[in-house]
Design a protein around this motif. Structure first.
Motif, PDB file in Angstrom:
ATOM      1  N   HIS A 395       0.884  -1.268   0.053  1.00  0.00           N
ATOM      2  CA  HIS A 395       0.159  -0.026   0.130  1.00  0.00           C
ATOM      3  C   HIS A 395       0.928   1.181  -0.143  1.00  0.00           C
ATOM      4  O   HIS A 395       2.121   1.076   0.519  1.00  0.00           O
ATOM      5  CB  HIS A 395      -1.013   0.050   1.317  1.00  0.00           C
ATOM      6  N   SER A 396       0.417   2.258  -0.496  1.00  0.00           N
ATOM      7  CA  SER A 396       1.253   3.386  -0.764  1.00  0.00           C
ATOM      8  C   SER A 396       1.110   4.081   0.854  1.00  0.00           C
ATOM      9  O   SER A 396      -0.043   4.208   1.238  1.00  0.00           O
ATOM     10  CB  SER A 396       0.909   4.411  -1.681  1.00  0.00           C
ATOM     11  N   SER A 397       2.077   4.651   1.227  1.00  0.00           N
ATOM     12  CA  SER A 397       2.372   5.463   2.415  1.00  0.00           C
ATOM     13  C   SER A 397       2.697   6.976   2.141  1.00  0.00           C
ATOM     14  O   SER A 397       4.036   7.198   1.757  1.00  0.00           O
ATOM     15  CB  SER A 397       3.316   5.020   3.542  1.00  0.00           C
ATOM     16  N   ILE A 398       1.838   7.948   2.131  1.00  0.00           N
ATOM     17  CA  ILE A 398       2.142   9.146   1.346  1.00  0.00           C
ATOM     18  C   ILE A 398       2.327  10.442   2.271  1.00  0.00           C
ATOM     19  O   ILE A 398       1.374  10.415   3.284  1.00  0.00           O
ATOM     20  CB  ILE A 398       0.735   9.590   0.618  1.00  0.00           C
ATOM     21  N   GLN A 399       3.227  11.367   2.177  1.00  0.00           N
ATOM     22  CA  GLN A 399       3.151  12.669   2.728  1.00  0.00           C
ATOM     23  C   GLN A 399       2.836  13.592   1.804  1.00  0.00           C
ATOM     24  O   GLN A 399       3.558  14.239   1.031  1.00  0.00           O
ATOM     25  CB  GLN A 399       4.600  13.040   3.296  1.00  0.00           C
ATOM     26  N   ARG A 400       1.524  14.021   1.713  1.00  0.00           N
ATOM     27  CA  ARG A 400       0.706  15.065   0.934  1.00  0.00           C
ATOM     28  C   ARG A 400      -0.570  15.188   1.414  1.00  0.00           C
ATOM     29  O   ARG A 400      -0.922  14.448   2.227  1.00  0.00           O
ATOM     30  CB  ARG A 400       0.633  14.587  -0.476  1.00  0.00           C
ATOM     31  N   GLY A 401      -1.141  16.213   0.929  1.00  0.00           N
ATOM     32  CA  GLY A 401      -2.417  16.468   1.155  1.00  0.00           C
ATOM     33  C   GLY A 401      -3.385  15.342   0.320  1.00  0.00           C
ATOM     34  O   GLY A 401      -2.873  14.597  -0.279  1.00  0.00           O
ATOM     35  N   PRO A 402      -4.728  15.682   0.615  1.00  0.00           N
ATOM     36  CA  PRO A 402      -5.638  14.384   0.053  1.00  0.00           C
ATOM     37  C   PRO A 402      -6.019  14.401  -1.271  1.00  0.00           C
ATOM     38  O   PRO A 402      -6.795  13.766  -1.889  1.00  0.00           O
ATOM     39  CB  PRO A 402      -6.876  14.495   1.087  1.00  0.00           C
ATOM     40  N   GLU A 403      -5.642  15.641  -1.846  1.00  0.00           N
ATOM     41  CA  GLU A 403      -6.598  16.079  -3.130  1.00  0.00           C
ATOM     42  C   GLU A 403      -6.293  14.978  -4.317  1.00  0.00           C
ATOM     43  O   GLU A 403      -7.161  14.560  -5.223  1.00  0.00           O
ATOM     44  CB  GLU A 403      -6.184  17.344  -3.669  1.00  0.00           C
ATOM     45  N   ASP A 404      -5.100  14.453  -4.437  1.00  0.00           N
ATOM     46  CA  ASP A 404      -4.863  13.548  -5.337  1.00  0.00           C
ATOM     47  C   ASP A 404      -4.924  11.958  -5.047  1.00  0.00           C
ATOM     48  O   ASP A 404      -4.580  11.139  -5.700  1.00  0.00           O
ATOM     49  CB  ASP A 404      -3.347  13.717  -5.868  1.00  0.00           C
ATOM     50  N   THR A 405      -5.705  11.807  -4.136  1.00  0.00           N
ATOM     51  CA  THR A 405      -5.899  10.584  -3.735  1.00  0.00           C
ATOM     52  C   THR A 405      -6.354   9.351  -4.642  1.00  0.00           C
ATOM     53  O   THR A 405      -5.962   8.189  -4.882  1.00  0.00           O
ATOM     54  CB  THR A 405      -6.900  10.226  -2.183  1.00  0.00           C
ATOM     55  N   ARG A 406      -7.442   9.996  -5.184  1.00  0.00           N
ATOM     56  CA  ARG A 406      -8.232   9.122  -6.412  1.00  0.00           C
ATOM     57  C   ARG A 406      -7.027   8.627  -7.417  1.00  0.00           C
ATOM     58  O   ARG A 406      -7.063   7.664  -8.171  1.00  0.00           O
ATOM     59  CB  ARG A 406      -9.318   9.697  -6.909  1.00  0.00           C
ATOM     60  N   THR A 407      -6.394   9.555  -8.015  1.00  0.00           N
ATOM     61  CA  THR A 407      -5.279   9.630  -8.813  1.00  0.00           C
ATOM     62  C   THR A 407      -4.304   8.371  -8.261  1.00  0.00           C
ATOM     63  O   THR A 407      -3.800   7.689  -9.246  1.00  0.00           O
ATOM     64  CB  THR A 407      -4.543  10.851  -8.957  1.00  0.00           C
ATOM     65  N   TRP A 408      -3.762   8.469  -7.067  1.00  0.00           N
ATOM     66  CA  TRP A 408      -2.870   7.732  -6.638  1.00  0.00           C
ATOM     67  C   TRP A 408      -3.689   6.014  -6.706  1.00  0.00           C
ATOM     68  O   TRP A 408      -2.718   5.147  -7.044  1.00  0.00           O
ATOM     69  CB  TRP A 408      -2.518   7.995  -5.302  1.00  0.00           C
TER      70      TRP A 408
END
Length: 585
Positions: A395-408
């Motif tokens: 699974h991806s573990s991301i340091q970013r805001g949520p706006e691109d969640t669907r893209t990821w």
């Protein structure tokens, strides 16, 4: 050739004349909390991170001008530690095969850890000179669990049975007394709170190995297990009273702002003054860590264990590839039998200047080879997202805001864990002074877009205890609102894996279960009305959710196809649409 922005700090400091320039423009560099990491960094990165050059471009230009007058001298490559290969004659031929004393239980519950305890040799360095594993079998099925040395002549092999019934085991070792020892145990039914390790489920979600759904809602306390008994007990009590069922935490101690003290003990023999023997782990340090992991498990909390991080002044971020791999084998042997463990290869992998690109897949291979229970595995970023399409990344573990969640989700076809979206707090760093409203907004936004979110908190206090670093108590206002969010999440239809993104208008995210359960979240916007256009044939009940005031208000009547709802006209509102039983098209 003169030194410049691409030069590595450690190389520069080996030249006395260049080191003098560094000391002039970066006084006190040796006291930087991340000094072990910075030594492997290029100067362009170091000057962007260290005061006063970080905020003074004139001084930074003068620094590089001073270095330009110094010739770059050749630097000897550091010695590479050779791999230690356990020898067949670790014990002499007069030692009886299988003569070590065996201590074991006769039964264990499913998903709990069974332990083979062996009392054997202690000469030389058993950490590196003894290889030990056991084959655990049930019928035709066999799994391999590796052992580890726990000090004072004691060896342990841990295994988590995933099937009820009788299991048998047989040890193998280059130490004659530890070789060929056999035994068995009964695996009893799981307890009511034992569900096994977490797995990926239906591409984007999670469940336990027994099929029980889990909707991870995380928090962060990186160094909480190195704070001493009183504070650590307080942290556990806080977690027990919180909504969080996952915590991001480090194996190694942390050195960074608001976390600059010395830990009670260290993971290897040695000291900050004399250096470390990376060939000799400190069993007491790891016993303490595993005790805390067990206590988290008793609370139903997953331990998202960060195996490497750059916040280091002791040298644990730069042990070298051989020592890195040896450490991983030791940690996995000790901890893999705990059901609530997740492996996080790094916090901010791209800030770990001592690791090359090959480090991460090599580390993943070491873990996979040593983990018979196939725990989740991820790697977390600083600036540059890791290529989470790698087959070992679960699974991806991301340091970013949520706006691109669907893209990821679509890019990697894996669950998205938004593990660092900033922290509620009031410190002077932008990532650590979000309002509680913004922390809650980001969490709701990420969830509705189909991700899983992690909270954090950085409030200044007289005692210098920030939750994000040391644990303790939670001081902010977001936690109660996230408990409300967890309640909403758990009301997602029980037969659904979780919340998926749904078709909607361009302006606000919509998630849920198509045709059955829809969540629209408006964040900081404040619409007074909202029109919906759903597929005809299904009638819905509508509820207005105030995510900040934690209320749910049902709208009278039912709705189908295209309809408009009147909304409160204030921020942090969501609308939930629930299919009316018997009215599905």
């Amino acid at each position: 050739m003169p030194y410049g922005p691409q030069s590595v700090l450690g190389d520069v400091l080996r030249n006395p004349q260049a080191a003098s320039v560094v000391r002039t423009y970066m006084p006190g560099l040796e006291n930087e909390p991340m000094i072990s990491t910075l030594l492997r960094g290029r100067l362009e990165l170091v000057t962007a991170m260290v005061q006063p050059l970080r905020v003074d471009p004139v001084a930074r230009d003068a620094f590089y001008a001073g270095l330009a007058t110094v010739a770059d001298t050749a630097v000897e490559e550091p010695l590479v530690e050779p791999e230690t290969v356990p020898l067949a004659d670790y014990e002499s031929a007069d030692v009886a095969v299988g003569s070590a004393r065996l201590v074991q239980r006769t039964s264990v519950r499913q998903w709990r850890h069974f332990e083979v305890e062996l009392h054997g040799p202690a000469h030389g360095n058993p950490f590196t000179e003894v290889e030990l594993h056991a084959e655990f079998s049930q019928g035709e099925r066999t799994l391999t669990a590796h052992g580890f040395y726990d000090g004072e002549g004691v060896y342990r092999i841990r295994f988590m049975p995933d099937q009820e019934g009788e299991w048998a085991f047989r040890t193998s070792s280059n130490a004659r007394s530890l070789d060929g020892i056999t035994g068995g145990f009964a695996c009893d039914p799981a307890g009511p709170d034992d569900h096994g390790p977490v797995r990926v489920h239906e591409r984007f979600h999670f469940h336990h190995a027994d099929g029980t759904r889990i909707l991870p809602l995380g928090t962060t306390a990186y160094d909480w297990t190195n704070q001493g008994e009183d504070l650590e007990k307080q942290t556990l009590q806080t977690l027990a009273d919180s909504p969080f069922n996952k915590i991001r935490m480090g194996v190694f101690p942390k050195s960074f702002v608001y976390s600059t003290g010395e830990p009670p003990s260290f993971p290897f023999e040695g000291s900050p003054e004399t250096g470390w023997d990376f060939q000799r782990p400190n069993p007491a340090y790891f016993r303490h860590l595993e005790e805390r992991i067990e206590q988290l498990g008793d609370l139903g909390i997953e331990a998202d264990l960060i195996l490497f991080h750059p916040y280091d002044r002791w040298g644990f971020s730069d042990m070298g590839p051989v020592a890195d791999d040896r450490y991983l084998r030791y940690v996995v042997a000790r901890l893999a039998a705990h059901a609530n463990v997740w492996w996080s290869l790094a916090n901010e992998y791209d800030c770990m200047f001592s690791k090359d690109a090959a480090h991460w897949p090599r580390s993943a291979a070491v873990i996979r080879e040593r983990d018979p229970h196939d725990h989740l595995m991820s790697v977390h970023n600083w600036v540059e997202l890791y290529d989470n399409s790698a087959d070992w990344v679960t699974h991806s573990s991301i340091q970013r805001g949520p706006e691109d969640t669907r893209t990821w989700r679509e890019q990697w076809d894996k669950p998205v864990a938004l593990d660092e979206m900033g922290y509620e707090g009031d410190i002077d760093w932008g990532w650590g002074n979000l309002t509680a409203q913004e922390m809650v907004r980001r969490c709701w936004d990420g969830v509705v877009r189909g991700g899983y979110v992690t909270h954090g908190e950085c409030y200044l206090a007289d005692d210098d205890i920030l939750w994000w670093a040391k644990g303790g108590v939670l001081k902010g206002e977001s936690t109660s609102r996230l408990e409300f969010l967890r309640t909403i999440l758990e009301q997602t239809p029980s037969d659904a894996a979780g919340i998926d993104p749904l078709p909607g208008e361009f302006d606000f995210p919509v998630g849920g279960v198509e045709g059955r359960y829809h969540l629209t979240y408006f964040g900081a916007a404040q619409p007074g009305v909202r029109s919906f256009a759903l597929r005809p044939g299904t009638r819905y009940r509508a509820e207005i959710i105030d995510t900040w005031n934690m209320t749910v208000t049902e709208v009278p009547g039912s709705h189908e196809g295209e309809f408009t709802l009147t909304l409160p006209g204030r921020p942090y509102i969501a609308v939930r649409l629930l299919a009316v039983a018997g009215h599905n098209g």
